[in-house]
Scaffold this motif. Structure first.
Motif, PDB file in Angstrom:
ATOM      1  N   ALA B 136      -1.014  51.941  28.159  1.00  0.00           N
ATOM      2  CA  ALA B 136      -0.752  50.693  27.433  1.00  0.00           C
ATOM      3  C   ALA B 136       0.736  50.538  27.119  1.00  0.00           C
ATOM      4  O   ALA B 136       1.251  49.424  27.043  1.00  0.00           O
ATOM      5  N   GLY B 137       1.442  51.662  26.966  1.00  0.00           N
ATOM      6  CA  GLY B 137       2.874  51.605  26.671  1.00  0.00           C
ATOM      7  C   GLY B 137       3.743  51.269  27.868  1.00  0.00           C
ATOM      8  O   GLY B 137       4.948  51.044  27.722  1.00  0.00           O
ATOM      9  N   HIS B 138       3.147  51.234  29.061  1.00  0.00           N
ATOM     10  CA  HIS B 138       3.951  51.019  30.271  1.00  0.00           C
ATOM     11  C   HIS B 138       3.671  49.711  30.984  1.00  0.00           C
ATOM     12  O   HIS B 138       4.416  49.329  31.879  1.00  0.00           O
ATOM     13  N   VAL B 139       2.584  49.038  30.668  1.00  0.00           N
ATOM     14  CA  VAL B 139       2.229  47.819  31.406  1.00  0.00           C
ATOM     15  C   VAL B 139       2.551  46.583  30.566  1.00  0.00           C
ATOM     16  O   VAL B 139       2.841  46.685  29.374  1.00  0.00           O
ATOM     17  N   ARG B 140       2.504  45.431  31.217  1.00  0.00           N
ATOM     18  CA  ARG B 140       2.705  44.196  30.457  1.00  0.00           C
ATOM     19  C   ARG B 140       1.439  43.924  29.645  1.00  0.00           C
ATOM     20  O   ARG B 140       0.358  43.769  30.213  1.00  0.00           O
ATOM     21  N   MET B 141       1.584  43.843  28.349  1.00  0.00           N
ATOM     22  CA  MET B 141       0.410  43.606  27.496  1.00  0.00           C
ATOM     23  C   MET B 141       0.049  42.115  27.531  1.00  0.00           C
ATOM     24  O   MET B 141       0.843  41.280  27.944  1.00  0.00           O
ATOM     25  N   PRO B 142      -1.183  41.765  27.152  1.00  0.00           N
ATOM     26  CA  PRO B 142      -1.655  40.386  27.333  1.00  0.00           C
ATOM     27  C   PRO B 142      -0.865  39.361  26.535  1.00  0.00           C
ATOM     28  O   PRO B 142      -0.456  39.612  25.399  1.00  0.00           O
ATOM     29  N   ASP B 143      -0.676  38.187  27.144  1.00  0.00           N
ATOM     30  CA  ASP B 143      -0.095  37.071  26.407  1.00  0.00           C
ATOM     31  C   ASP B 143      -1.241  36.300  25.736  1.00  0.00           C
ATOM     32  O   ASP B 143      -2.422  36.656  25.864  1.00  0.00           O
ATOM     33  N   GLU B 144      -0.877  35.250  25.032  1.00  0.00           N
ATOM     34  CA  GLU B 144      -1.862  34.521  24.236  1.00  0.00           C
ATOM     35  C   GLU B 144      -3.013  33.990  25.102  1.00  0.00           C
ATOM     36  O   GLU B 144      -4.184  34.084  24.731  1.00  0.00           O
ATOM     37  N   GLN B 145      -2.654  33.468  26.268  1.00  0.00           N
ATOM     38  CA  GLN B 145      -3.659  32.897  27.164  1.00  0.00           C
ATOM     39  C   GLN B 145      -4.625  33.981  27.659  1.00  0.00           C
ATOM     40  O   GLN B 145      -5.839  33.771  27.706  1.00  0.00           O
ATOM     41  N   GLU B 146      -4.093  35.120  28.027  1.00  0.00           N
ATOM     42  CA  GLU B 146      -4.943  36.225  28.506  1.00  0.00           C
ATOM     43  C   GLU B 146      -5.841  36.761  27.387  1.00  0.00           C
ATOM     44  O   GLU B 146      -7.006  37.084  27.633  1.00  0.00           O
ATOM     45  N   LEU B 147      -5.296  36.836  26.183  1.00  0.00           N
ATOM     46  CA  LEU B 147      -6.125  37.297  25.058  1.00  0.00           C
ATOM     47  C   LEU B 147      -7.295  36.339  24.846  1.00  0.00           C
ATOM     48  O   LEU B 147      -8.413  36.759  24.560  1.00  0.00           O
ATOM     49  N   LYS B 148      -7.030  35.025  25.018  1.00  0.00           N
ATOM     50  CA  LYS B 148      -8.096  34.028  24.865  1.00  0.00           C
ATOM     51  C   LYS B 148      -9.180  34.203  25.924  1.00  0.00           C
ATOM     52  O   LYS B 148     -10.345  33.908  25.677  1.00  0.00           O
ATOM     53  N   GLN B 149      -8.782  34.651  27.116  1.00  0.00           N
ATOM     54  CA  GLN B 149      -9.754  34.803  28.205  1.00  0.00           C
ATOM     55  C   GLN B 149     -10.539  36.112  28.100  1.00  0.00           C
ATOM     56  O   GLN B 149     -11.385  36.402  28.947  1.00  0.00           O
ATOM     57  N   THR B 150     -10.204  36.925  27.125  1.00  0.00           N
ATOM     58  CA  THR B 150     -10.872  38.216  26.958  1.00  0.00           C
ATOM     59  C   THR B 150     -11.747  38.179  25.712  1.00  0.00           C
ATOM     60  O   THR B 150     -11.311  37.696  24.675  1.00  0.00           O
ATOM     61  N   SER B 151     -12.967  38.658  25.838  1.00  0.00           N
ATOM     62  CA  SER B 151     -13.790  38.852  24.646  1.00  0.00           C
ATOM     63  C   SER B 151     -13.881  40.336  24.388  1.00  0.00           C
ATOM     64  O   SER B 151     -14.105  41.125  25.315  1.00  0.00           O
ATOM     65  N   ILE B 152     -13.693  40.727  23.161  1.00  0.00           N
ATOM     66  CA  ILE B 152     -13.878  42.126  22.785  1.00  0.00           C
ATOM     67  C   ILE B 152     -14.846  42.155  21.613  1.00  0.00           C
ATOM     68  O   ILE B 152     -14.721  41.372  20.669  1.00  0.00           O
ATOM     69  N   PHE B 153     -15.833  43.033  21.726  1.00  0.00           N
ATOM     70  CA  PHE B 153     -16.852  43.153  20.685  1.00  0.00           C
ATOM     71  C   PHE B 153     -16.773  44.536  20.064  1.00  0.00           C
ATOM     72  O   PHE B 153     -16.606  45.529  20.778  1.00  0.00           O
ATOM     73  N   ALA B 154     -16.895  44.575  18.758  1.00  0.00           N
ATOM     74  CA  ALA B 154     -16.903  45.848  18.040  1.00  0.00           C
ATOM     75  C   ALA B 154     -18.337  46.172  17.641  1.00  0.00           C
ATOM     76  O   ALA B 154     -19.085  45.297  17.203  1.00  0.00           O
ATOM     77  N   VAL B 155     -18.712  47.434  17.837  1.00  0.00           N
ATOM     78  CA  VAL B 155     -20.020  47.919  17.400  1.00  0.00           C
ATOM     79  C   VAL B 155     -19.761  49.160  16.547  1.00  0.00           C
ATOM     80  O   VAL B 155     -19.037  50.072  16.965  1.00  0.00           O
ATOM     81  N   SER B 156     -20.329  49.182  15.364  1.00  0.00           N
ATOM     82  CA  SER B 156     -20.162  50.340  14.478  1.00  0.00           C
ATOM     83  C   SER B 156     -20.866  51.554  15.058  1.00  0.00           C
ATOM     84  O   SER B 156     -21.906  51.438  15.705  1.00  0.00           O
ATOM     85  N   LEU B 157     -20.285  52.727  14.804  1.00  0.00           N
ATOM     86  CA  LEU B 157     -20.926  53.975  15.244  1.00  0.00           C
ATOM     87  C   LEU B 157     -21.863  54.546  14.182  1.00  0.00           C
ATOM     88  O   LEU B 157     -22.281  55.703  14.264  1.00  0.00           O
ATOM     89  N   ALA B 158     -22.224  53.722  13.185  1.00  0.00           N
ATOM     90  CA  ALA B 158     -23.063  54.220  12.089  1.00  0.00           C
ATOM     91  C   ALA B 158     -24.428  54.693  12.581  1.00  0.00           C
ATOM     92  O   ALA B 158     -24.999  55.633  12.034  1.00  0.00           O
ATOM     93  N   GLU B 159     -24.958  54.049  13.624  1.00  0.00           N
ATOM     94  CA  GLU B 159     -26.271  54.452  14.134  1.00  0.00           C
ATOM     95  C   GLU B 159     -26.130  54.926  15.578  1.00  0.00           C
ATOM     96  O   GLU B 159     -26.239  54.144  16.526  1.00  0.00           O
ATOM     97  N   ALA B 160     -25.835  56.187  15.738  1.00  0.00           N
ATOM     98  CA  ALA B 160     -25.585  56.738  17.074  1.00  0.00           C
ATOM     99  C   ALA B 160     -26.150  58.145  17.155  1.00  0.00           C
ATOM    100  O   ALA B 160     -26.258  58.845  16.149  1.00  0.00           O
ATOM    101  N   SER B 161     -26.531  58.534  18.368  1.00  0.00           N
ATOM    102  CA  SER B 161     -26.968  59.916  18.564  1.00  0.00           C
ATOM    103  C   SER B 161     -26.576  60.369  19.955  1.00  0.00           C
ATOM    104  O   SER B 161     -26.331  59.555  20.847  1.00  0.00           O
ATOM    105  N   ALA B 162     -26.501  61.667  20.125  1.00  0.00           N
ATOM    106  CA  ALA B 162     -26.175  62.240  21.423  1.00  0.00           C
ATOM    107  C   ALA B 162     -27.341  63.091  21.892  1.00  0.00           C
ATOM    108  O   ALA B 162     -28.184  63.517  21.097  1.00  0.00           O
TER     109      ALA B 162
END
Lengths: 215, 215
Positions: B136-162
């Motif tokens: 991430a420190g070496h590539v061009r990071m997303p501009d505003e338009q690219e961020l808009k075209q990306t969806s990122i979803f967060a899921v809590s790890l509160a209910e997880a098992s291995a």
């Protein structure tokens, strides 16, 4: 042999990566060692990682009668079966255009529990041979009690599609001049040296389908 | 840091393989390159293979706003996220006792779409760094338009098992005398030689995090 494209199997995101011919679908299913089966348990999505084997137009997935989640599959459950083969990382000059090279298959259908003893025996053999080609002919096949403890579900391949990405990254025109290394890093699932069971008779060498294992 | 065990995360089939400590769960999530997300689309189970990155107690999963399936995730969708690392084949003397050595994680939760620009940027960086450490420190990071075209979803790890299986096959006592080779065939996802983008400036060598790539 190609299957009709349905709304669910139409690849909409990157439609150029979609493939609907059975040869492509079958090759991916046959190479992959395991699958993920999604179904509903008490109204919530649940995933079961398990092994599968294709036999003609049918995908067999393996379960255990002891598994609560697999009990949910029993009576004509609606499932989505996903198989994913990762072929490499696609490293672009921009974060946004990073990707992966992969081959994946999605199968939609309804489970049919395999209850006929003959079909169940054949499916069990197909599952073993799917993991190591020819092994079903060398091991002790299940007795009646073991067959009872195994659940096998058949899912038709009538509604299936594949998605394949290959090749280099695709960057924005103005990014090609950036001083960032870009390309592919291929990844391959490779067998290591076999490890004999500590209780194995020392005189038994591993067979060729193990020492020269390949998918 | 261990999470409470809930009915869904209790490993019932082979309970000895269950693990609920966050160190085990985190290590599997951090090593795996991709995940399978199951959700409901019009009442039916659907799987989305995608990439993920863990950041503390949150799992970020990546989508595209162009994807119909990912649109279904948007508003607090209930999901099951599965990550599976295959470590080897377990070859027994009997068909019934064949197995695989693996490390897997199951996360149950509800998606939260990441909309805060700062968090979205950090999540995007985490996703790139998850695939290639430090990239991430070496590539061009997303501009505003690219961020808009990306969806990122967060899921809590509160209910997880291995769930983890290691070691040799376990055959029935009377089968140990059979003249069948038994043991493990370890499998490892191994990087091959990097392939430079055909449009890459020939003077740019691949960086060490690519040439010495490891998970």
């Amino acid at each position: 042999m190609d299957e009709p494209v349905t709304p669910r199997t139409t690849v909409r995101r990157h439609p150029e990566r979609g493939a609907y011919d059975r040869a492509t679908i079958d090759a991916i299913l046959d190479e992959a060692l395991y699958c993920h089966v999604a179904t509903l348990v008490e109204g919530s999505p649940r995933i079961i990682p398990t092994i599968h084997a294709r036999s003609g137009d049918v995908l067999y997935v393996h379960g255990s009668t002891a598994s609560r989640t697999l009990r949910a599959l029993r009576d004509g459950a609606e499932v989505c079966v996903a198989v994913t083969l990762l072929d490499g990382l696609v490293l672009a000059r921009s974060a946004f255009n990073h990707s992966m090279n992969y081959r994946s298959v999605m199968v939609y259908g309804t489970t049919r529990e395999v209850t006929d003893p003959g079909e169940k025996w054949e499916a069990q053999a197909a599952l073993v041979d799917h993991v190591v080609h020819g092994r079903a002919g060398h091991v002790r096949m299940p007795d009646e009690q073991e067959l009872k403890q195994t659940s096998i579900f058949a899912v038709s391949l009538a509604e299936a599609s594949a998605k394949v990405r290959t090749g280099p990254p695709k960057d924005r025109d103005e990014d090609y001049g950036l001083p960032v290394w870009a390309g592919e890093l291929p990844l391959r699932l490779e067998p290591q040296d076999p490890i004999a069971d500590p209780r194995l008779d020392a005189g038994l060498p591993p067979p060729a389908n193990v020492t020269r294992y390949r998918r």
